[in-house]
Write an enzyme that holds these catalytic residues in place. Structure first.
Site, PDB file in Angstrom:
ATOM      1  N   LYS A 102      68.519  64.414  67.562  1.00 43.11           N
ATOM      2  CA  LYS A 102      69.555  65.231  68.192  1.00 43.11           C
ATOM      3  C   LYS A 102      68.902  66.101  69.243  1.00 43.11           C
ATOM      4  O   LYS A 102      67.715  66.434  69.136  1.00 43.11           O
ATOM      5  CB  LYS A 102      70.253  66.122  67.162  1.00 43.11           C
ATOM      6  CG  LYS A 102      71.649  66.555  67.574  1.00 43.11           C
ATOM      7  CD  LYS A 102      72.690  65.479  67.306  1.00 43.11           C
ATOM      8  CE  LYS A 102      74.060  65.868  67.761  1.00 43.11           C
ATOM      9  NZ  LYS A 102      75.099  64.945  67.286  1.00 43.11           N
ATOM     10  N   GLY A 214      89.637  71.880  66.461  1.00 43.27           N
ATOM     11  CA  GLY A 214      88.822  71.281  67.534  1.00 43.27           C
ATOM     12  C   GLY A 214      89.706  70.314  68.291  1.00 43.27           C
ATOM     13  O   GLY A 214      90.331  69.421  67.688  1.00 43.27           O
ATOM     14  N   GLY A 216      88.711  68.575  71.292  1.00 42.08           N
ATOM     15  CA  GLY A 216      87.902  67.945  72.333  1.00 42.08           C
ATOM     16  C   GLY A 216      87.928  66.447  72.162  1.00 42.08           C
ATOM     17  O   GLY A 216      88.950  65.864  71.779  1.00 42.08           O
ATOM     18  N   ASN A 217      86.785  65.802  72.422  1.00 38.32           N
ATOM     19  CA  ASN A 217      86.725  64.344  72.335  1.00 38.32           C
ATOM     20  C   ASN A 217      87.186  63.849  70.961  1.00 38.32           C
ATOM     21  O   ASN A 217      88.068  62.992  70.864  1.00 38.32           O
ATOM     22  CB  ASN A 217      85.292  63.896  72.631  1.00 38.32           C
ATOM     23  CG  ASN A 217      85.137  62.393  72.483  1.00 38.32           C
ATOM     24  OD1 ASN A 217      85.065  61.881  71.368  1.00 38.32           O
ATOM     25  ND2 ASN A 217      85.125  61.672  73.578  1.00 38.32           N
ATOM     26  N   ALA A 218      86.603  64.395  69.906  1.00 38.88           N
ATOM     27  CA  ALA A 218      86.929  63.905  68.562  1.00 38.88           C
ATOM     28  C   ALA A 218      88.348  64.329  68.143  1.00 38.88           C
ATOM     29  O   ALA A 218      89.174  63.499  67.758  1.00 38.88           O
ATOM     30  CB  ALA A 218      85.886  64.417  67.568  1.00 38.88           C
ATOM     31  N   GLY A 219      88.641  65.622  68.231  1.00 39.70           N
ATOM     32  CA  GLY A 219      89.910  66.152  67.707  1.00 39.70           C
ATOM     33  C   GLY A 219      91.141  65.718  68.472  1.00 39.70           C
ATOM     34  O   GLY A 219      92.169  65.387  67.868  1.00 39.70           O
TER      35      GLY A 219
END
Ligand code: NAD
Length: 409
Positions: A102, A214, A216-219
């Protein structure tokens, strides 16, 4: 307790249950390499600013290091270590021939212009060039990094190498070696396993109320997928606002509002709620899709949901995990629930090195072929060891890692 302490507690719990080889446990209790750099970046006003940056290469027993890069003001070494450890577990849970890593930069990207972000992204690659590469370590997007940033990074690396090196990062735009379905992969994989969890809990998706933290991309992709499938999204949260509607939110309109205003705040037809209220809502499913340590011993006891699907990494503390298990909440852990992202990153990398690109249907079908059997394997282990899905996921991953480490030490 920081995220890395939590991660090591999770490791030790699973290791004890399977009596993991002591040498393997020792090897997995520390990262292989920690690389730190100070990135000098010229701001638009002419001043020079130094940004602290990290890459933690946790383990490569099963293949090249793989994991995203986070741009966030709260990034610190312990967080990056934890995230790189979870990547090691995650790639093993879904049986990818990859290790775990990471990266992070301590920065508030919202305070920078696009050209400053570009210079920062290129500076990151220049600093970490000796340790990354298509066969060494392959970064990807994470919180506040995106396909545009990946594109600058791949371009910088390719220029330095003097040849196109698309396979150095994944999560790139489609026009520059990206994979179809990568932008929606984390949520799509999460959705696929959530459908299995919903069946096991005897729930009806059309009557399922969901709260997502959230956007963003995921949420946001998860919200769209659930909305299209007929679930009722009653609450959403981003870094600035938490909104609630008993009738259910129209996700298409919320997306439009967020695109125009940059935040969920002020969305008409919804009321603002507090973080405390968010976790007390009468919903069947909660999807944490923001940051670590959001569900802790203080709010876990008020959670009424039957399922928690962890799209975020590390959203639940070990104390909260124990309480939730006692309360009968099914926690589908990060290392399984959000593994769709790294799985399609792997597909992107395969496409880059073979110069052969797949259709969206192929990507989605291949993703399902990884996610569902992984969920089933984790479920079986959970029954066998009478344990929760997180520990079961760790057991599955540790057995695979143990084999890969034992043949060479
Ligand atoms: P993103 O930058 O696209 O979105 C982050 C979202 O979280 C934003 O909506 C932001 O407003 C919100 N947020 C930040 N702080 C918050 C807070 N305190 N309360 C509520 N919301 C807050 O990032 P992302 O890629 O969607 O990543 C979200 C999580 O998913 C992270 O934990 C990340 O590690 C994990 N994840 C992402 C991927 C991926 O492919 N993008 C893959 C696996 C896991």
């Amino acid at each position: 307790m920081n995220a890395y302490d939590n991660a090591i507690r999770q490791l030790e719990k699973a290791a004890q249950l399977i009596d993991l080889d002591k040498d393997v446990l020792a090897k997995l209790s520390v990262p292989e390499k920690i690389i730190m750099a100070s990135l000098p970046v010229r701001l638009d006003d002419g001043t020079l600013k130094i940004f602290q940056a990290y890459r933690v290469q946790y383990n490569s027993a099963r293949g090249p290091y793989k994991g995203g890069i986070r741009f966030h003001p709260q990034v610190d070494l312990d967080e990056v270590k934890a995230l790189s450890f979870w990547m090691t577990i995650k790639t093993a849970v879904v049986d990818l021939p990859l290790g775990g890593a990471k990266g992070g930069v301590v920065v508030d990207p919202k305070s920078l212009s696009q050209s400053e972000i570009e210079r920062l992204s290129r500076a990151w690659v220049r600093a970490f060039r000796p340790v990354i590469g298509p066969e060494k370590d392959i970064p990807a997007p994470d919180v506040y990094t995106n396909p545009q940033i990946m594109s600058w990074m791949a371009d910088e690396f390719s220029q330095l190498e003097g040849k196109p090196s698309l396979g150095v990062v994944t999560g790139k735009p489609l026009e520059y070696g990206g994979s179809k379905g990568r932008d929606t992969a984390t949520a799509t994989g999460g959705f696929q396993v959530l459908m299995e969890a919903i069946k096991l809990k005897g729930l009806d998706l059309k009557k399922t109320r969901v709260a997502i933290q959230g956007f963003g991309n995921a949420g946001s992709v998860m919200a769209s997928l659930l909305y299209q499938a007929g679930a009722k999204i009653v609450a959403l949260a981003d870094s600035r606002s938490l909104i609630y509607s008993d009738q259910g939110l129209n996700i298409e309109k919320v997306l439009e509002h967020k695109k125009q205003s940059g935040s969920l705040a002020g969305f008409s037809g919804a009321k603002e709620i507090s973080q405390e209220e968010f976790f007390q809502l009468a919903v069947e499913v909660i999807v944490p899709a923001a940051l670590e340590n959001q569900i802790d011993k203080n709010n876990a006891k008020d959670i009424k949901a039957k399922i928690i699907l962890e799209l975020a990494n590390g959203p639940t503390t070990p104390e909260a995990d124990e309480l939730l298990t006692k309360q009968g909440v099914l926690v589908v852990p990060d290392v399984l629930a959000n593994a769709g992202g790294v799985t399609v990153s792997y597909f992107e990398w395969l496409q880059n090195i073979s110069h052969n690109y797949w259709s969206e249907e192929e990507v989605e079908a291949e993703l399902k072929e990884r996610m569902i059997p992984s969920f089933e394997a984790v479920w079986q282990i959970a029954q066998e060891y009478k344990t929760d899905l997180r520990t079961a996921s760790f057991i599955l991953a540790l057995k695979r890692l143990e084999k890969a480490i034992k043949v060479r030490i």
